[in-house]
Design a protein around this motif. Structure first.
Motif, PDB file in Angstrom:
ATOM      1  N   LYS A 156       0.838  -1.208   0.000  1.00 55.22           N
ATOM      2  CA  LYS A 156       0.000   0.000   0.000  1.00 55.22           C
ATOM      3  C   LYS A 156       0.874   1.260   0.000  1.00 55.22           C
ATOM      4  O   LYS A 156       0.617   2.211  -0.746  1.00 55.22           O
ATOM      5  N   MET A 157       1.924   1.248   0.818  1.00 50.86           N
ATOM      6  CA  MET A 157       2.797   2.425   0.885  1.00 50.86           C
ATOM      7  C   MET A 157       3.612   2.574  -0.403  1.00 50.86           C
ATOM      8  O   MET A 157       3.898   3.694  -0.839  1.00 50.86           O
ATOM      9  N   GLY A 201       3.957   5.916  -5.508  1.00 47.92           N
ATOM     10  CA  GLY A 201       4.013   5.931  -6.971  1.00 47.92           C
ATOM     11  C   GLY A 201       4.744   4.732  -7.570  1.00 47.92           C
ATOM     12  O   GLY A 201       4.991   4.688  -8.780  1.00 47.92           O
ATOM     13  N   GLY A 202       5.089   3.747  -6.727  1.00 47.02           N
ATOM     14  CA  GLY A 202       5.838   2.588  -7.228  1.00 47.02           C
ATOM     15  C   GLY A 202       4.937   1.409  -7.573  1.00 47.02           C
ATOM     16  O   GLY A 202       3.706   1.509  -7.539  1.00 47.02           O
ATOM     17  N   THR A 203       5.563   0.288  -7.898  1.00 47.40           N
ATOM     18  CA  THR A 203       4.846  -0.941  -8.245  1.00 47.40           C
ATOM     19  C   THR A 203       5.287  -2.048  -7.282  1.00 47.40           C
ATOM     20  O   THR A 203       6.481  -2.360  -7.217  1.00 47.40           O
ATOM     21  N   PRO A 204       4.338  -2.619  -6.540  1.00 50.34           N
ATOM     22  CA  PRO A 204       4.719  -3.693  -5.606  1.00 50.34           C
ATOM     23  C   PRO A 204       5.315  -4.881  -6.345  1.00 50.34           C
ATOM     24  O   PRO A 204       4.871  -5.226  -7.447  1.00 50.34           O
ATOM     25  N   GLU A 205       6.319  -5.502  -5.739  1.00 50.03           N
ATOM     26  CA  GLU A 205       6.943  -6.689  -6.344  1.00 50.03           C
ATOM     27  C   GLU A 205       7.042  -7.811  -5.315  1.00 50.03           C
ATOM     28  O   GLU A 205       6.941  -7.566  -4.112  1.00 50.03           O
ATOM     29  N   TRP A 259      -0.945  -7.705  -2.663  1.00 54.03           N
ATOM     30  CA  TRP A 259      -1.784  -6.705  -3.342  1.00 54.03           C
ATOM     31  C   TRP A 259      -2.812  -7.388  -4.245  1.00 54.03           C
ATOM     32  O   TRP A 259      -3.966  -6.978  -4.320  1.00 54.03           O
ATOM     33  N   ARG A 260      -2.377  -8.474  -4.898  1.00 57.04           N
ATOM     34  CA  ARG A 260      -3.300  -9.259  -5.745  1.00 57.04           C
ATOM     35  C   ARG A 260      -4.415  -9.869  -4.893  1.00 57.04           C
ATOM     36  O   ARG A 260      -5.580  -9.829  -5.271  1.00 57.04           O
ATOM     37  N   ASP A 261      -4.055 -10.434  -3.756  1.00 58.97           N
ATOM     38  CA  ASP A 261      -5.068 -11.030  -2.869  1.00 58.97           C
ATOM     39  C   ASP A 261      -6.103  -9.981  -2.444  1.00 58.97           C
ATOM     40  O   ASP A 261      -7.307 -10.262  -2.381  1.00 58.97           O
ATOM     41  N   ALA A 262      -5.620  -8.780  -2.142  1.00 56.91           N
ATOM     42  CA  ALA A 262      -6.535  -7.711  -1.725  1.00 56.91           C
ATOM     43  C   ALA A 262      -7.478  -7.369  -2.886  1.00 56.91           C
ATOM     44  O   ALA A 262      -8.682  -7.159  -2.696  1.00 56.91           O
TER      45      ALA A 262
END
Ligand code: FMN
Length: 209
Positions: A59-60, A65-69, A76-79
């Protein structure tokens, strides 16, 4: 065709007052909406993902402005998958017992999982929040129950952070069409009489949909 989703946050199964009221709603809803798709989501069934270190970091990352990896991307996909099940419904039925003046923690977990930028809200530094579910024709029906606290009682019997918190969350998402179904018999009230009345009100609300 309407789609209704019942989100149940009591773990008490057949003994649950809120679940029985929700079922009264659903029984008559099915009669008047025979084509409706009905999804039942018991939040205690183990399907709700956590919102822990990886998800909070994701989330942070998004806010920055970034992309979670990696782990963050998975969380993030689960959410997102959780939100999509919620967002597929146009009629939302919640059963919400009062727990320690507020809502059961499993419902708060649900809220924390799905309330993300780009799903339920946007935020502008000057103008504040935008409500992304606004204008989508969604309706909420919320069953609120408690056993000690009740609207006519003073704060010596507790304070209602249950409906005040949950209704505020719904409005924050943009869902403003909210029907409350309340069962607060209190310790000295007529529990059976009140139960009969709220079951009838729930059947009537279900018929109207
Ligand atoms: C963990 C827990 C906490 C509770 N806290 C409160 C409370 O703060 N105030 C209150 O009036 N009732 C409280 N109750 C009683 C429930 O709100 C009440 O029995 C309600 O009808 C339960 O809904 P359910 O039967 O659908 O589980 C609590 C019950 C439990 C199990």
């Amino acid at each position: 065709m309407s789609r209704v989703l019942h989100i149940s946050s009591s773990p008490r199964g057949g003994a649950s007052e809120s679940l029985q009221i929700a079922n009264a709603f659903l029984d008559s809803y099915r009669e008047t909406h025979p084509d409706a798709e009905v999804d039942i989501w018991d939040l205690w069934d183990g399907s709700l993902p956590p919102f822990g270190p990886a998800a909070a970091a994701a989330k942070m990352t998004i806010f920055g402005g970034g992309t979670p990896e990696g782990e963050q991307a998975a969380a993030w996909r689960d959410a997102r998958v959780t939100f999509d099940r919620f967002d597929a419904a146009d009629h939302l039925l919640f059963s919400v017992p009062m727990w320690n003046a507020s809502v059961p923690y499993i419902l708060k977990q649900f809220i924390d999982v799905i309330s993300q930028p780009g799903t339920v809200f946007g935020v502008d530094p000057q103008a504040g929040y935008t409500h992304l579910l606004e204008g989508r024709g969604k309706k909420a029906f919320v069953v609120y129950t408690s056993a000690v606290w009740g609207p006519p009682l003073g704060s010596e019997f507790g304070t209602d952070f249950q409906s005040t918190y949950f209704n505020d969350w719904l409005r924050w998402t943009g869902i403003t069409d909210i029907t409350e179904l309340r069962y607060h018999p209190t310790l000295t009230g007529d529990a059976d009489g009140e139960r009969q009345k709220i079951h009838e009100a729930a059947r009537e609300a279900g018929r109207r949909g």
